[in-house]
Design a protein around this motif. Structure first.
Motif, PDB file in Angstrom:
ATOM      1  N   THR A  23       7.202  -6.947   6.021  1.00  0.00           N
ATOM      2  CA  THR A  23       6.829  -7.569   4.650  1.00  0.00           C
ATOM      3  C   THR A  23       5.025  -7.650   4.678  1.00  0.00           C
ATOM      4  OG1 THR A  23       8.442  -9.197   4.666  1.00  0.00           O
ATOM      5  CG2 THR A  23       6.409  -9.765   3.280  1.00  0.00           C
ATOM      6  N   ALA A  24       4.566  -7.009   3.715  1.00  0.00           N
ATOM      7  CA  ALA A  24       2.938  -7.080   3.561  1.00  0.00           C
ATOM      8  C   ALA A  24       2.552  -6.674   2.164  1.00  0.00           C
ATOM      9  CB  ALA A  24       2.180  -6.041   4.514  1.00  0.00           C
ATOM     10  N   ASN A  25       1.109  -6.895   1.754  1.00  0.00           N
ATOM     11  CA  ASN A  25       0.857  -6.123   0.418  1.00  0.00           C
ATOM     12  C   ASN A  25       0.387  -4.747   0.900  1.00  0.00           C
ATOM     13  OD1 ASN A  25      -0.800  -5.255  -1.731  1.00  0.00           O
ATOM     14  ND2 ASN A  25      -1.419  -7.510  -2.227  1.00  0.00           N
ATOM     15  N   TRP A  26       1.306  -3.772   0.905  1.00  0.00           N
ATOM     16  CA  TRP A  26       1.109  -2.582   1.433  1.00  0.00           C
ATOM     17  C   TRP A  26       0.020  -1.900   0.500  1.00  0.00           C
ATOM     18  CZ3 TRP A  26       3.320  -2.505   6.027  1.00  0.00           C
ATOM     19  CH2 TRP A  26       4.496  -2.969   6.012  1.00  0.00           C
ATOM     20  N   HIS A  27      -0.133  -2.173  -0.799  1.00  0.00           N
ATOM     21  CA  HIS A  27      -1.270  -1.690  -1.614  1.00  0.00           C
ATOM     22  C   HIS A  27      -2.585  -2.214  -1.214  1.00  0.00           C
ATOM     23  CE1 HIS A  27      -3.303   0.131  -4.944  1.00  0.00           C
ATOM     24  NE2 HIS A  27      -3.685  -1.116  -5.408  1.00  0.00           N
ATOM     25  N   GLY A  28      -2.491  -3.611  -0.961  1.00  0.00           N
ATOM     26  CA  GLY A  28      -3.624  -4.226  -0.438  1.00  0.00           C
ATOM     27  C   GLY A  28      -4.317  -3.556   0.720  1.00  0.00           C
ATOM     28  N   ILE A  29      -3.515  -3.163   1.625  1.00  0.00           N
ATOM     29  CA  ILE A  29      -3.995  -2.327   2.995  1.00  0.00           C
ATOM     30  C   ILE A  29      -4.626  -1.243   2.572  1.00  0.00           C
ATOM     31  CG2 ILE A  29      -3.331  -1.449   5.143  1.00  0.00           C
ATOM     32  CD1 ILE A  29      -0.758  -3.808   5.280  1.00  0.00           C
ATOM     33  N   ALA A  30      -3.677  -0.401   1.757  1.00  0.00           N
ATOM     34  CA  ALA A  30      -4.177   1.210   1.460  1.00  0.00           C
ATOM     35  C   ALA A  30      -5.450   1.087   0.558  1.00  0.00           C
ATOM     36  CB  ALA A  30      -2.817   1.947   0.559  1.00  0.00           C
ATOM     37  N   ARG A  31      -5.635   0.193   0.024  1.00  0.00           N
ATOM     38  CA  ARG A  31      -6.929   0.136  -0.997  1.00  0.00           C
ATOM     39  C   ARG A  31      -8.205   0.512   0.123  1.00  0.00           C
ATOM     40  NH1 ARG A  31      -6.699  -1.644  -6.020  1.00  0.00           N
ATOM     41  NH2 ARG A  31      -9.088  -1.741  -6.023  1.00  0.00           N
ATOM     42  N   ASP A  87     -12.180  -0.103  -0.177  1.00  0.00           N
ATOM     43  CA  ASP A  87     -12.396  -1.359  -0.049  1.00  0.00           C
ATOM     44  C   ASP A  87     -12.556  -1.953   1.303  1.00  0.00           C
ATOM     45  OD1 ASP A  87     -12.055  -1.158  -2.828  1.00  0.00           O
ATOM     46  OD2 ASP A  87     -10.220  -2.520  -2.988  1.00  0.00           O
ATOM     47  N   ALA A  88     -13.009  -3.226   1.467  1.00  0.00           N
ATOM     48  CA  ALA A  88     -13.027  -3.933   2.676  1.00  0.00           C
ATOM     49  C   ALA A  88     -11.736  -4.278   2.804  1.00  0.00           C
ATOM     50  CB  ALA A  88     -14.019  -5.040   2.427  1.00  0.00           C
ATOM     51  N   PRO A  89     -11.371  -4.424   4.376  1.00  0.00           N
ATOM     52  CA  PRO A  89      -9.969  -4.691   4.730  1.00  0.00           C
ATOM     53  C   PRO A  89      -9.722  -6.123   4.301  1.00  0.00           C
ATOM     54  CG  PRO A  89     -11.397  -4.836   6.528  1.00  0.00           C
ATOM     55  CD  PRO A  89     -12.225  -4.142   5.517  1.00  0.00           C
ATOM     56  N   VAL A  90      -8.745  -6.519   4.089  1.00  0.00           N
ATOM     57  CA  VAL A  90      -7.943  -7.693   3.630  1.00  0.00           C
ATOM     58  C   VAL A  90      -7.259  -8.708   4.522  1.00  0.00           C
ATOM     59  CG1 VAL A  90      -8.481  -7.334   1.099  1.00  0.00           C
ATOM     60  CG2 VAL A  90      -6.056  -6.871   2.298  1.00  0.00           C
TER      61      VAL A  90
END
Length: 461
Positions: free
Chosen positions: A428-436, A442-445
């Motif tokens: 489970t993750a926000n995969w798009h948030g990582i891929a940004r 983008d800065a890592p989240v």
């Protein structure tokens, strides 16, 4: 296959094995249809279920005994949740396919030792201080042994099966038979484009010298990385058929799957960053992401092994894929369709609409296009792969004439196979948030992203 029985290498012998499997499947299917006349719905379901399970069992048996390219197909699909068998039998089928990853039938040690001594020009006793006779893994084209060098270093020694190069080439000549069998068992994965991609890339795995060079580059690139590791090749001890690398001590994927959800999520993000992020950061990627190629070390790092299928892409092709990811995530369907037409992916005369193009991309890749937390499941991963390979199976009939250019087909397979691994982890993750990070800069989240950014900064000093 018994330990002293050689690998069948002729096209006729290896084709016959697949032919018998395909014929058996056809007989079972026809027999099942005839047996259903006049039966109740429940009985028909049981008969159909039995035929499907028998076909699945024979598929695994044939692929596992043949090694070579046939077994590689089994390894690929071991990360999926295929609709080939009834739902309550799928776990057993998955377990049998998973055995192809690292528990293939073994070849006698004396035959494997002869390969080592012939290629390295000395006896095993002189080359190594210790050499375990029992392999620690057996895969599609070779077995892996644990050994110790005279300087004390523990190493992994990967040795090709004698004659496997001829076996692979025989498999390649039997592609039509592969297609016939897979159409009977898994219609959606029998598309000629996928098998042609395998044909073009699989023989590269036979060259361990090239793999050693790749592995050394990656080991140096990721040296001192905070959460992943690539064991280095041992210079001077690698040949076309023998690969000696540092030994990475860790637990295998089957045990990883039993870890708590938070740890599986962490490992899933590492897998995603390594297999997918590497393409967009370095213009190159491993084309064979399956569970047998990763281990969890005692220090929490994930070790990645096996780089026989490693590809490099021209930056312009990578930029095109990034442009498509941005267009899709921003729902710019008109721009996405125009880009695909210009690239030759969509035929301008096929009548594909902007909405249809966008919906197709989302149906196959929503997991890394939508900015929300998502758990990847085996069924979700399988449906994405099946749709990408064969859009005719769903509502996207207007896409049926479209073809992915060769430069993108291999990277998409790696993408979907990574998705399959994440599905096995149920990560489970926000995969798009990582891929940004690589799509938009983008800065890592996430904590892992912050740690990796810090490490990259140190590497550039």
């Amino acid at each position: 296959m018994s330990a002293d029985r050689p690998i069948p290498t002729s096209r006729t012998a290896r084709g016959a094995a697949l032919g018998r499997a395909a014929a058996g499947q056809a007989v079972r299917t026809a027999g099942a249809r005839m047996s259903m006349v006049g039966r109740s719905e429940a009985v028909r379901d049981r008969i159909s279920e039995k035929a499907s399970v028998q076909a699945a069992d024979q598929l695994v048996t044939v692929l596992g005994s043949m090694k070579g390219a046939a077994m590689k197909l089994g390894q690929m699909f071991s990360v999926l949740d295929p609709a080939l068998v009834p739902e309550h039998h799928r776990q057993r089928f998955q377990d049998k396919l998973a055995a192809l990853r690292d528990r293939a039938p073994e070849v006698d040690f004396d035959a494997m030792r002869a390969v080592v001594e012939t290629d390295l020009g000395d006896t095993v006793a002189n080359l190594f201080a210790e050499f375990d006779r029992d392999p620690i893994a057996a895969a599609s084209i070779g077995q892996v042994y644990r050994a110790r060098l005279h300087d004390g270093r523990v190493v992994a020694v990967k040795v090709q099966y004698p004659g496997v190069d001829d076996a692979v080439r025989a498999d390649m000549k039997n592609l039509a038979l592969f297609l016939k069998f897979w159409r009977n068992a898994l219609p959606a994965v029998a598309e000629p484009e996928l098998v042609e991609e395998l044909r073009l890339n699989f023989e590269r795995e036979l060259d361990y010298l090239e793999e050693a060079r790749t592995q050394s580059i990656l080991a140096d690139r990721f040296r001192n990385h905070p959460f992943l590791a690539v064991p280095d090749a041992i210079e001077g001890m690698c040949t076309r058929r023998v690969l000696v690398t540092e030994f990475f001590d860790g637990i295998a994927f089957d045990r990883i799957r039993s870890l708590p959800a938070a740890e599986r999520d962490r490992i899933g993000e590492i897998v995603y960053r390594f297999y997918i992020g590497s393409l967009y950061r370095y213009d190159e990627f491993c084309g064979d992401p399956h569970p047998g190629n990763m281990l969890l070390g005692n220090d929490g790092r994930v070790g990645f092994i096996d780089f026989g299928l490693f590809n490099r892409m021209r930056r312009e092709h990578v930029e095109f894929e990034l442009d498509c990811l941005r267009m899709a995530s921003e729902e710019r369907g008109v721009d996405l369709l125009a880009a695909m037409i210009a690239r030759g992916i969509v035929d301008a005369t096929a009548g594909v609409t902007a909405d249809e193009c966008l919906e197709y991309v989302f149906a196959a890749s929503e997991w890394n296009l939508v900015d929300r937390v998502m758990t990847v499941t085996p069924s979700l991963a399988s449906s994405g792969l099946m749709l990408a390979i064969d859009p005719r199976g769903g509502q996207f009939t207007g896409m049926k004439r479209q073809n992915l250019p060769a430069e993108h087909l291999f990277s998409r397979r790696a993408d979907f196979m990574t998705f399959g691994v994440l599905g096995q982890l149920e990560a489970t993750a926000n995969w798009h948030g990582i891929a940004r990070e690589w799509i938009y800069g983008d800065a890592p989240v996430t904590e892992l992203g912050v740690a990796e950014l810090r490490w990259r900064g140190e590497q550039n000093r």
